[in-house]
Design a protein around this motif. Structure first.
Motif, PDB file in Angstrom:
ATOM      1  N   MET A  58      16.761   6.381   0.405  1.00  0.00           N
ATOM      2  CA  MET A  58      16.065   7.302   1.296  1.00  0.00           C
ATOM      3  C   MET A  58      14.867   7.899   0.548  1.00  0.00           C
ATOM      4  SD  MET A  58      17.997   6.769   3.798  1.00  0.00           S
ATOM      5  CE  MET A  58      17.312   7.882   4.988  1.00  0.00           C
ATOM      6  N   ILE A  59      13.733   7.968   1.235  1.00  0.00           N
ATOM      7  CA  ILE A  59      12.488   8.483   0.647  1.00  0.00           C
ATOM      8  C   ILE A  59      12.052   9.705   1.433  1.00  0.00           C
ATOM      9  CG2 ILE A  59      10.052   7.989   0.156  1.00  0.00           C
ATOM     10  CD1 ILE A  59      11.759   6.139  -1.415  1.00  0.00           C
ATOM     11  N   ARG A  60      11.687  10.749   0.720  1.00  0.00           N
ATOM     12  CA  ARG A  60      11.122  11.950   1.353  1.00  0.00           C
ATOM     13  C   ARG A  60       9.702  12.139   0.837  1.00  0.00           C
ATOM     14  NH1 ARG A  60      12.350  17.844  -0.319  1.00  0.00           N
ATOM     15  NH2 ARG A  60      11.022  18.956   1.134  1.00  0.00           N
ATOM     16  N   ARG A  61       8.746  12.117   1.766  1.00  0.00           N
ATOM     17  CA  ARG A  61       7.355  12.396   1.385  1.00  0.00           C
ATOM     18  C   ARG A  61       7.203  13.896   1.192  1.00  0.00           C
ATOM     19  NH1 ARG A  61       3.376   8.002   3.391  1.00  0.00           N
ATOM     20  NH2 ARG A  61       4.727   6.941   4.870  1.00  0.00           N
ATOM     21  N   LEU A  62       6.730  14.284   0.036  1.00  0.00           N
ATOM     22  CA  LEU A  62       6.506  15.694  -0.246  1.00  0.00           C
ATOM     23  C   LEU A  62       5.069  16.087   0.066  1.00  0.00           C
ATOM     24  CD1 LEU A  62       8.439  15.776  -3.640  1.00  0.00           C
ATOM     25  CD2 LEU A  62       9.282  16.377  -1.363  1.00  0.00           C
ATOM     26  N   ARG A  63       4.217  15.096   0.195  1.00  0.00           N
ATOM     27  CA  ARG A  63       2.811  15.298   0.549  1.00  0.00           C
ATOM     28  C   ARG A  63       2.405  14.193   1.516  1.00  0.00           C
ATOM     29  NH1 ARG A  63       2.337  15.960  -5.339  1.00  0.00           N
ATOM     30  NH2 ARG A  63       2.508  18.170  -5.737  1.00  0.00           N
ATOM     31  N   PRO A  64       1.574  14.498   2.501  1.00  0.00           N
ATOM     32  CA  PRO A  64       1.245  13.491   3.513  1.00  0.00           C
ATOM     33  C   PRO A  64       0.551  12.251   2.950  1.00  0.00           C
ATOM     34  CG  PRO A  64       0.000  15.533   3.873  1.00  0.00           C
ATOM     35  CD  PRO A  64       0.958  15.794   2.767  1.00  0.00           C
ATOM     36  N   GLU A  65      -0.177  12.389   1.859  1.00  0.00           N
ATOM     37  CA  GLU A  65      -0.897  11.244   1.303  1.00  0.00           C
ATOM     38  C   GLU A  65      -0.030  10.367   0.404  1.00  0.00           C
ATOM     39  OE1 GLU A  65      -1.993  14.806  -1.365  1.00  0.00           O
ATOM     40  OE2 GLU A  65      -1.336  14.444   0.676  1.00  0.00           O
ATOM     41  N   ALA A  66       1.223  10.754   0.212  1.00  0.00           N
ATOM     42  CA  ALA A  66       2.138   9.983  -0.635  1.00  0.00           C
ATOM     43  C   ALA A  66       2.457   8.637   0.004  1.00  0.00           C
ATOM     44  CB  ALA A  66       3.421  10.768  -0.870  1.00  0.00           C
ATOM     45  N   ALA A  67       2.585   7.626  -0.840  1.00  0.00           N
ATOM     46  CA  ALA A  67       2.894   6.272  -0.368  1.00  0.00           C
ATOM     47  C   ALA A  67       4.366   5.953  -0.627  1.00  0.00           C
ATOM     48  CB  ALA A  67       2.015   5.256  -1.088  1.00  0.00           C
ATOM     49  N   ILE A  68       4.978   5.277   0.324  1.00  0.00           N
ATOM     50  CA  ILE A  68       6.340   4.791   0.156  1.00  0.00           C
ATOM     51  C   ILE A  68       6.285   3.633  -0.853  1.00  0.00           C
ATOM     52  CG2 ILE A  68       8.308   3.701   1.318  1.00  0.00           C
ATOM     53  CD1 ILE A  68       7.731   6.621   2.186  1.00  0.00           C
ATOM     54  N   PRO A  69       7.166   3.628  -1.861  1.00  0.00           N
ATOM     55  CA  PRO A  69       7.143   2.518  -2.821  1.00  0.00           C
ATOM     56  C   PRO A  69       7.312   1.179  -2.101  1.00  0.00           C
ATOM     57  CG  PRO A  69       8.601   4.259  -3.581  1.00  0.00           C
ATOM     58  CD  PRO A  69       8.211   4.606  -2.177  1.00  0.00           C
ATOM     59  N   ALA A  70       6.583   0.181  -2.583  1.00  0.00           N
ATOM     60  CA  ALA A  70       6.646  -1.137  -1.956  1.00  0.00           C
ATOM     61  C   ALA A  70       6.526  -2.216  -3.020  1.00  0.00           C
ATOM     62  CB  ALA A  70       5.529  -1.288  -0.926  1.00  0.00           C
ATOM     63  N   ARG A  71       7.281  -3.299  -2.815  1.00  0.00           N
ATOM     64  CA  ARG A  71       7.184  -4.455  -3.698  1.00  0.00           C
ATOM     65  C   ARG A  71       5.964  -5.269  -3.296  1.00  0.00           C
ATOM     66  NH1 ARG A  71      12.973  -6.646  -2.686  1.00  0.00           N
ATOM     67  NH2 ARG A  71      11.798  -8.553  -2.831  1.00  0.00           N
ATOM     68  N   ALA A  72       5.186  -5.732  -4.277  1.00  0.00           N
ATOM     69  CA  ALA A  72       3.957  -6.477  -4.006  1.00  0.00           C
ATOM     70  C   ALA A  72       4.234  -7.865  -3.448  1.00  0.00           C
ATOM     71  CB  ALA A  72       3.110  -6.576  -5.273  1.00  0.00           C
ATOM     72  N   THR A  73       5.327  -8.490  -3.903  1.00  0.00           N
ATOM     73  CA  THR A  73       5.703  -9.814  -3.411  1.00  0.00           C
ATOM     74  C   THR A  73       7.213  -9.833  -3.201  1.00  0.00           C
ATOM     75  OG1 THR A  73       6.150 -10.792  -5.590  1.00  0.00           O
ATOM     76  CG2 THR A  73       3.853 -10.876  -4.800  1.00  0.00           C
ATOM     77  N   ALA A  74       7.686 -10.851  -2.503  1.00  0.00           N
ATOM     78  CA  ALA A  74       9.120 -10.974  -2.249  1.00  0.00           C
ATOM     79  C   ALA A  74       9.903 -11.134  -3.551  1.00  0.00           C
ATOM     80  CB  ALA A  74       9.394 -12.151  -1.314  1.00  0.00           C
ATOM     81  N   GLY A  75       9.272 -11.665  -4.583  1.00  0.00           N
ATOM     82  CA  GLY A  75       9.939 -11.872  -5.860  1.00  0.00           C
ATOM     83  C   GLY A  75       9.778 -10.733  -6.845  1.00  0.00           C
ATOM     84  N   SER A  76       9.081  -9.680  -6.457  1.00  0.00           N
ATOM     85  CA  SER A  76       8.881  -8.540  -7.352  1.00  0.00           C
ATOM     86  C   SER A  76      10.179  -7.773  -7.548  1.00  0.00           C
ATOM     87  CB  SER A  76       7.837  -7.574  -6.784  1.00  0.00           C
ATOM     88  OG  SER A  76       6.575  -8.184  -6.687  1.00  0.00           O
ATOM     89  N   ALA A  77      10.520  -7.487  -8.792  1.00  0.00           N
ATOM     90  CA  ALA A  77      11.717  -6.690  -9.074  1.00  0.00           C
ATOM     91  C   ALA A  77      11.455  -5.219  -8.815  1.00  0.00           C
ATOM     92  CB  ALA A  77      12.162  -6.893 -10.521  1.00  0.00           C
ATOM     93  N   GLY A  78      10.239  -4.775  -9.109  1.00  0.00           N
ATOM     94  CA  GLY A  78       9.897  -3.372  -8.973  1.00  0.00           C
ATOM     95  C   GLY A  78       9.019  -3.101  -7.770  1.00  0.00           C
ATOM     96  N   ALA A  79       9.132  -1.894  -7.265  1.00  0.00           N
ATOM     97  CA  ALA A  79       8.269  -1.418  -6.181  1.00  0.00           C
ATOM     98  C   ALA A  79       7.211  -0.506  -6.797  1.00  0.00           C
ATOM     99  CB  ALA A  79       9.094  -0.650  -5.148  1.00  0.00           C
ATOM    100  N   ASP A  80       5.977  -0.674  -6.379  1.00  0.00           N
ATOM    101  CA  ASP A  80       4.883   0.113  -6.944  1.00  0.00           C
ATOM    102  C   ASP A  80       5.004   1.586  -6.595  1.00  0.00           C
ATOM    103  OD1 ASP A  80       3.522  -2.021  -8.190  1.00  0.00           O
ATOM    104  OD2 ASP A  80       2.546  -2.556  -6.295  1.00  0.00           O
ATOM    105  N   LEU A  81       4.831   2.424  -7.609  1.00  0.00           N
ATOM    106  CA  LEU A  81       4.715   3.865  -7.422  1.00  0.00           C
ATOM    107  C   LEU A  81       3.240   4.205  -7.462  1.00  0.00           C
ATOM    108  CD1 LEU A  81       7.551   5.280  -9.713  1.00  0.00           C
ATOM    109  CD2 LEU A  81       7.468   5.309  -7.220  1.00  0.00           C
ATOM    110  N   ARG A  82       2.783   4.961  -6.484  1.00  0.00           N
ATOM    111  CA  ARG A  82       1.371   5.318  -6.386  1.00  0.00           C
ATOM    112  C   ARG A  82       1.164   6.804  -6.676  1.00  0.00           C
ATOM    113  NH1 ARG A  82      -1.921   1.370  -3.900  1.00  0.00           N
ATOM    114  NH2 ARG A  82      -0.704  -0.427  -3.198  1.00  0.00           N
ATOM    115  N   ALA A  83       0.028   7.082  -7.243  1.00  0.00           N
ATOM    116  CA  ALA A  83      -0.318   8.453  -7.630  1.00  0.00           C
ATOM    117  C   ALA A  83      -0.696   9.297  -6.428  1.00  0.00           C
ATOM    118  CB  ALA A  83      -1.480   8.429  -8.620  1.00  0.00           C
TER     119      ALA A  83
END
Length: 150
Positions: free
Chosen positions: A6-31
């Motif tokens: 579960m993800i809670r946006r604390l600021r409206p400009e925050a991005a939900i973490p997302a994997r760049a490709t289907a094979g990506s182990a990690g989801a990108d965290l954005r500033a």
């Protein structure tokens, strides 16, 4: 293996973490930089907000924050603590400590991909004291004991 985080946006400009490709182990965290770009000074460090908080499915899960290899290799930007550990009961904002090993300032703006989040199962280890440990070929050989070349 899949789990729901579960993800809670604390600021409206925050991005939900997302994997760049289907094979990506990690989801990108954005500033998220509400007061403008954050400068990670040359050979210095800074903390960057992500604007999100998470809830893992239970104590058998952990979220780990890792450096992005491209930033680390090409720009000298790594995590200040090596790997960030987000325990299943933490509900605060995910903040990323960055360290700049290069000789040039690094500027982070809202939306920049600054780290990656990996969610993994955790073994609930039971620690048992003993007077002896089982023998292995390596034994007590520590740092560098296996050499550099095979």
């Amino acid at each position: 293996m899949e789990c729901e985080v579960m993800i809670r946006r604390l600021r409206p400009e925050a991005a939900i973490p997302a994997r760049a490709t289907a094979g990506s182990a990690g989801a990108d965290l954005r500033a998220v930089c509400p007061d403008g770009p954050v400068v990670v000074p040359a050979r210095g460090d800074a903390v960057v907000d992500t604007g999100i908080a998470i809830s893992l499915p239970g104590p058998e899960w952990v979220a780990l924050v890792f450096a992005r290899s491209g930033l680390s290799i090409r720009r000298g930007i790594a995590l200040a603590n090596g790997v960030g550990v987000i325990d299943s009961d933490y509900r605060g904002e995910i903040r990323v400590g960055l360290v700049n090993r290069s000789g040039e300032d690094f500027v982070v703006s809202t939306g920049d991909r600054i780290a990656q989040l990996v969610v993994m199962p955790v073994a609930a280890a039971r620690f048992v004291e003993t007077d002896a440990l089982g023998a292995t070929d390596r034994g007590e050989g520590g740092f560098g004991s296996t050499g550099v070349k095979g």
